[in-house]
Design an enzyme around this catalytic site. Structure first.
Site, PDB file in Angstrom:
ATOM      1  N   TRP A 132       0.725  -1.115   0.165  1.00  0.00           N
ATOM      2  CA  TRP A 132      -0.074   0.047  -0.157  1.00  0.00           C
ATOM      3  C   TRP A 132       0.895   1.362   0.146  1.00  0.00           C
ATOM      4  CZ3 TRP A 132       1.934   2.376   4.132  1.00  0.00           C
ATOM      5  CH2 TRP A 132       2.268   1.578   4.894  1.00  0.00           C
ATOM      6  N   ASN A 133       2.092   1.416   0.184  1.00  0.00           N
ATOM      7  CA  ASN A 133       2.986   2.528   0.451  1.00  0.00           C
ATOM      8  C   ASN A 133       3.046   3.306  -0.697  1.00  0.00           C
ATOM      9  OD1 ASN A 133       4.627   0.424  -0.487  1.00  0.00           O
ATOM     10  ND2 ASN A 133       6.273   1.208   1.028  1.00  0.00           N
ATOM     11  N   LYS A 156      -3.041  -8.277  -7.634  1.00  0.00           N
ATOM     12  CA  LYS A 156      -3.524  -7.924  -6.109  1.00  0.00           C
ATOM     13  C   LYS A 156      -2.914  -6.910  -5.406  1.00  0.00           C
ATOM     14  CE  LYS A 156      -3.777  -9.672  -1.473  1.00  0.00           C
ATOM     15  NZ  LYS A 156      -3.925  -8.341  -1.222  1.00  0.00           N
ATOM     16  N   HIS A 157      -3.582  -6.014  -5.311  1.00  0.00           N
ATOM     17  CA  HIS A 157      -3.304  -4.744  -4.564  1.00  0.00           C
ATOM     18  C   HIS A 157      -3.439  -5.195  -2.893  1.00  0.00           C
ATOM     19  CE1 HIS A 157      -2.679  -1.386  -7.378  1.00  0.00           C
ATOM     20  NE2 HIS A 157      -3.334  -2.134  -8.164  1.00  0.00           N
ATOM     21  N   SER A 209       6.492  -7.197   2.756  1.00  0.00           N
ATOM     22  CA  SER A 209       7.128  -7.469   3.899  1.00  0.00           C
ATOM     23  C   SER A 209       7.974  -9.061   3.781  1.00  0.00           C
ATOM     24  CB  SER A 209       6.322  -7.712   5.343  1.00  0.00           C
ATOM     25  OG  SER A 209       5.222  -8.418   4.816  1.00  0.00           O
ATOM     26  N   GLU A 230      10.566  -8.334  -3.880  1.00  0.00           N
ATOM     27  CA  GLU A 230      11.065  -6.934  -3.354  1.00  0.00           C
ATOM     28  C   GLU A 230      10.558  -6.543  -1.825  1.00  0.00           C
ATOM     29  OE1 GLU A 230      13.089  -4.883  -4.616  1.00  0.00           O
ATOM     30  OE2 GLU A 230      13.098  -5.542  -6.807  1.00  0.00           O
ATOM     31  N   LEU A 231      11.505  -6.835  -0.792  1.00  0.00           N
ATOM     32  CA  LEU A 231      11.190  -6.802   0.558  1.00  0.00           C
ATOM     33  C   LEU A 231      11.587  -5.383   1.263  1.00  0.00           C
ATOM     34  CD1 LEU A 231      11.510 -10.619   1.074  1.00  0.00           C
ATOM     35  CD2 LEU A 231       9.753  -9.391  -0.020  1.00  0.00           C
ATOM     36  N   CYS A 264      10.455   1.580   1.586  1.00  0.00           N
ATOM     37  CA  CYS A 264      11.374   0.541   1.764  1.00  0.00           C
ATOM     38  C   CYS A 264      12.833   1.069   1.869  1.00  0.00           C
ATOM     39  CB  CYS A 264      11.459  -0.503   0.723  1.00  0.00           C
ATOM     40  SG  CYS A 264      11.301   0.280  -0.881  1.00  0.00           S
TER      41      CYS A 264
HETATM   42  P1  NAP Z   1       2.642  -6.865   3.367  1.00  0.00           P
HETATM   43  O1  NAP Z   1       1.833  -6.907   4.619  1.00  0.00           O
HETATM   44  O2  NAP Z   1       3.790  -7.914   3.356  1.00  0.00           O
HETATM   45  O3  NAP Z   1       1.651  -6.758   2.294  1.00  0.00           O
HETATM   46  C1  NAP Z   1       2.143  -6.636   0.941  1.00  0.00           C
HETATM   47  C2  NAP Z   1       1.277  -7.333   0.056  1.00  0.00           C
HETATM   48  O4  NAP Z   1       1.225  -8.919   0.226  1.00  0.00           O
HETATM   49  C3  NAP Z   1      -0.348  -7.117   0.086  1.00  0.00           C
HETATM   50  O5  NAP Z   1      -1.113  -6.999  -1.019  1.00  0.00           O
HETATM   51  C4  NAP Z   1      -0.892  -8.192   1.238  1.00  0.00           C
HETATM   52  O6  NAP Z   1      -2.068  -8.325   0.995  1.00  0.00           O
HETATM   53  C5  NAP Z   1       0.024  -9.283   0.636  1.00  0.00           C
HETATM   54  N1  NAP Z   1       0.517 -10.355   1.450  1.00  0.00           N
HETATM   55  C6  NAP Z   1       0.586 -10.402   2.719  1.00  0.00           C
HETATM   56  N2  NAP Z   1       0.771 -11.525   3.242  1.00  0.00           N
HETATM   57  C7  NAP Z   1       0.656 -12.368   1.952  1.00  0.00           C
HETATM   58  C8  NAP Z   1       0.522 -13.850   1.884  1.00  0.00           C
HETATM   59  N3  NAP Z   1       0.850 -14.819   3.163  1.00  0.00           N
HETATM   60  N4  NAP Z   1       0.096 -14.537   0.902  1.00  0.00           N
HETATM   61  C9  NAP Z   1      -0.283 -13.871  -0.237  1.00  0.00           C
HETATM   62  N5  NAP Z   1      -0.140 -12.448  -0.148  1.00  0.00           N
HETATM   63  C10 NAP Z   1       0.280 -11.721   0.808  1.00  0.00           C
HETATM   64  O7  NAP Z   1       3.529  -5.668   3.507  1.00  0.00           O
HETATM   65  P2  NAP Z   1       2.930  -4.049   3.359  1.00  0.00           P
HETATM   66  O8  NAP Z   1       2.733  -3.635   4.729  1.00  0.00           O
HETATM   67  O9  NAP Z   1       1.903  -3.755   2.607  1.00  0.00           O
HETATM   68  O10 NAP Z   1       4.055  -3.269   2.790  1.00  0.00           O
HETATM   69  C11 NAP Z   1       5.338  -2.798   3.708  1.00  0.00           C
HETATM   70  C12 NAP Z   1       6.377  -3.657   3.296  1.00  0.00           C
HETATM   71  O11 NAP Z   1       6.896  -3.596   1.952  1.00  0.00           O
HETATM   72  C13 NAP Z   1       7.601  -3.067   4.228  1.00  0.00           C
HETATM   73  O12 NAP Z   1       8.624  -3.952   4.686  1.00  0.00           O
HETATM   74  C14 NAP Z   1       8.463  -2.381   2.955  1.00  0.00           C
HETATM   75  O13 NAP Z   1       9.805  -2.346   3.165  1.00  0.00           O
HETATM   76  C15 NAP Z   1       8.190  -3.260   1.867  1.00  0.00           C
HETATM   77  N6  NAP Z   1       8.566  -2.484   0.600  1.00  0.00           N
HETATM   78  C16 NAP Z   1       9.395  -3.061  -0.147  1.00  0.00           C
HETATM   79  C17 NAP Z   1       9.737  -2.589  -1.310  1.00  0.00           C
HETATM   80  C18 NAP Z   1      11.133  -2.679  -2.388  1.00  0.00           C
HETATM   81  O14 NAP Z   1      11.118  -2.365  -3.299  1.00  0.00           O
HETATM   82  N7  NAP Z   1      11.929  -3.690  -1.771  1.00  0.00           N
HETATM   83  C19 NAP Z   1       9.140  -1.441  -1.789  1.00  0.00           C
HETATM   84  C20 NAP Z   1       7.834  -0.836  -0.992  1.00  0.00           C
HETATM   85  C21 NAP Z   1       7.679  -1.652   0.096  1.00  0.00           C
HETATM   86  P3  NAP Z   1      -3.197  -7.609   2.266  1.00  0.00           P
HETATM   87  O15 NAP Z   1      -2.796  -6.546   2.043  1.00  0.00           O
HETATM   88  O16 NAP Z   1      -4.337  -8.256   1.736  1.00  0.00           O
HETATM   89  O17 NAP Z   1      -2.784  -8.411   3.530  1.00  0.00           O
END
Ligand code: NAP
Length: 456
Positions: A132-133, A156-157, A209, A230-231, A264
């Site tokens: 979402w960020n 999937k957003h 994440s 990309e975490l 991130c």
């Molecule tokens: P998140 O909780 O991991 O969610 C990201 C996406 O993954 C969402 O669409 C979420 O769906 C989905 N998701 C979560 N668990 C899942 C599972 N077990 N199976 C399938 N889909 C799953 O992360 P966030 O809080 O949105 O984003 C923040 C994280 O992203 C931070 O750690 C940040 O550093 C990282 N990030 C990394 C980059 C990069 O380029 N390296 C860029 C931006 C952000 P739901 O919303 O439906 O739970």
């Protein structure tokens, strides 16, 4: 509350809810994606480029309403939201205008007779799982190169961005994407796993994440599917003896407090040489104080609310843990009175390895300052993290910059700058920050079949 919902971060109120898709609906979307692939990847490259250019144009044409939806759903200040829409447009445009060059056959110099070339071909339907960020920008990094290649996309957003998810699907359709080439899916984690397991799906890209990365990576591995992850990150920002302190302080504040610290590549750990500590701390606190929280719909606001009350509660726990164990608070550090997911610009020092804030990603407006005595100590501290995404090194000593660059365990190094994403620059990390690269030619190659064509 339903899984997919718009919840206003300035109040915590539920604005609108959406039904998740049924298993049958998800399976039908995959079938449409698979059917659409046959025609889409055989279209003239010029047609695929033209679609990308129209998507870019529509982003620009609808910049204000796209930005407002982002501000409503995840709290990004409107000026930063408009900047994100423009960056997203620039990414679609980059692949539209560079497509021919990027996809040109590569002639190999070979020992044997005849010719050998490598053709960059698509692989089929792909799934993107996005955070979402940066809702429009993150998806653009995945969608643009893959539509150019001829792959088809299920997207999937994050569940707190449903209106943006639908609006962007409308835009891609309005740009002329044929049926099934790009589809939004309101899917559950179980449905994501089923999709990855399906024989029709050829790859998955997740930005999110570590927790989501290891779940999706494990499923992809089990089913032998290509994945890009990309975490998270905990980027070090080094201020070395030959740094321009003022320049470093304002870059560090923008790098840490932009998007309310929810990036991130935010400058999460500021590592300051002892010789610059006092002057940097002074300059940084002055800069940090300029990041006052306000209404994210106002053009002047720099610091909006965090994305949700839950995200704020998690950040507050990490900060409280550090304070309870003896960290020094120079600024902020307390949840303000009033409604909404606001958290103030916060500056901590004396953060030690026994505190959660030392090793965990702080996904909010909290800067941690560390004081070091040598360049080698700065490097050691910079690398003392599970993450390895970006970094920034402030110094006017070129030799020292090169020395540090070679020793940082990261995917990206900025010298006298923080990492700012651009369409033609590869983006990604090492260690727990993920697998693979996005953007530029590197991003295009992730879901490509590098097909050898040998002629005798
Ligand atoms: P998140 O909780 O991991 O969610 C990201 C996406 O993954 C969402 O669409 C979420 O769906 C989905 N998701 C979560 N668990 C899942 C599972 N077990 N199976 C399938 N889909 C799953 O992360 P966030 O809080 O949105 O984003 C923040 C994280 O992203 C931070 O750690 C940040 O550093 C990282 N990030 C990394 C980059 C990069 O380029 N390296 C860029 C931006 C952000 P739901 O919303 O439906 O739970």
């Amino acid at each position: 509350m339903k899984k997919y919902a718009t919840v206003d971060p300035t109040s915590g109120n539920v604005v609108q809810e959406f039904d998740s898709m049924t298993d049958t609906e998800v399976a039908a979307a995959l079938k449409r994606s698979h059917d659409a692939y046959r025609a889409w990847h055989m279209k003239d490259l010029a047609e695929r480029c033209a679609l990308l250019q129209r998507i870019a144009d529509l982003h620009r044409q609808h910049s204000v309403d796209l930005a407002k939806l982002m501000t409503l759903e995840m709290g990004k200040p409107i000026a930063q939201a408009k900047t994100e829409v423009e960056l997203s447009a620039a990414i679609y445009e980059y692949y539209a205008t560079s497509g021919e060059k990027l996809l040109a056959d590569e002639e190999l110099e070979i020992a044997g007779a005849g010719r050998a070339l490598v053709r960059t071909a698509p692989i089929g339907p792909l799934l993107g799982v996005m955070p979402w960020n940066f809702p429009y920008y993150q998806m653009a990094r995945f969608v643009a190169p893959n539509l150019l290649l001829g792959n088809t996309i299920l997207l999937k957003h994050a569940s707190n961005c449903p209106q943006q998810a639908l609006r962007i699907e409308e835009i891609i359709r309005a740009a002329g994407a044929p049926e099934g080439v790009y589809q939004n899916i309101f899917a559950t984690s179980g449905q994501v796993a089923d999709l990855i397991a399906s024989p029709e799906l050829q790859g998955v890209s997740l930005t999110g994440s570590e927790r989501a990365g290891s779940a999706i990576g494990a499923t992809a591995g089990r089913h032998l599917k290509k994945c890009v992850l990309e975490l998270g990150g905990s980027d070090p920002f080094l201020v070395l003896p030959a740094a321009d302190v003022q320049k470093a302080a304002s870059a560090a504040a923008a790098g840490r407090f932009g998007n309310a610290g929810q990036a991130c590549t935010s400058s999460k750990r500021l590592i300051i040489d002892n010789s610059k500590w006092d002057s940097f701390l002074d300059a940084f606190l002055t800069e940090a104080s300029k990041w006052e929280a306000g209404d994210p719909m106002s053009e002047d606001t720099r610091l909006g609310p965090m994305s949700s009350l839950q995200a704020r509660a998690e950040l507050a726990e990490q900060v409280d843990d550090a304070i309870a164990k003896g960290a020094t608070v120079h600024l902020g550090g307390k949840i303000p009175d009033g409604q909404g997911a606001y958290y103030p610009a916060t500056v901590l020092s004396r953060v030690t390895p026994d505190m959660r804030a030392y090793r965990e990603e702080l996904f909010g407006p909290v800067a941690v300052l560390h004081r070091v005595n040598t360049v080698d100590e700065a490097i050691e501290l910079a690398n003392d993290t599970p993450f390895g995404l970006g970094s920034a090194v402030f110094t006017n000593d070129e030799q020292q910059a090169a020395y540090v660059t070679d020793r940082l365990e990261v995917g990206m190094v900025g010298i006298n700058t923080t990492i700012k994403s651009a369409p033609d620059l590869p983006f990604g990390g090492v260690k727990s920050s993920g697998i693979g690269r996005e953007l530029g030619k590197y991003g295009l190659n992730e879901f490509a079949n590098k097909k050898l064509v040998r002629t005798i």
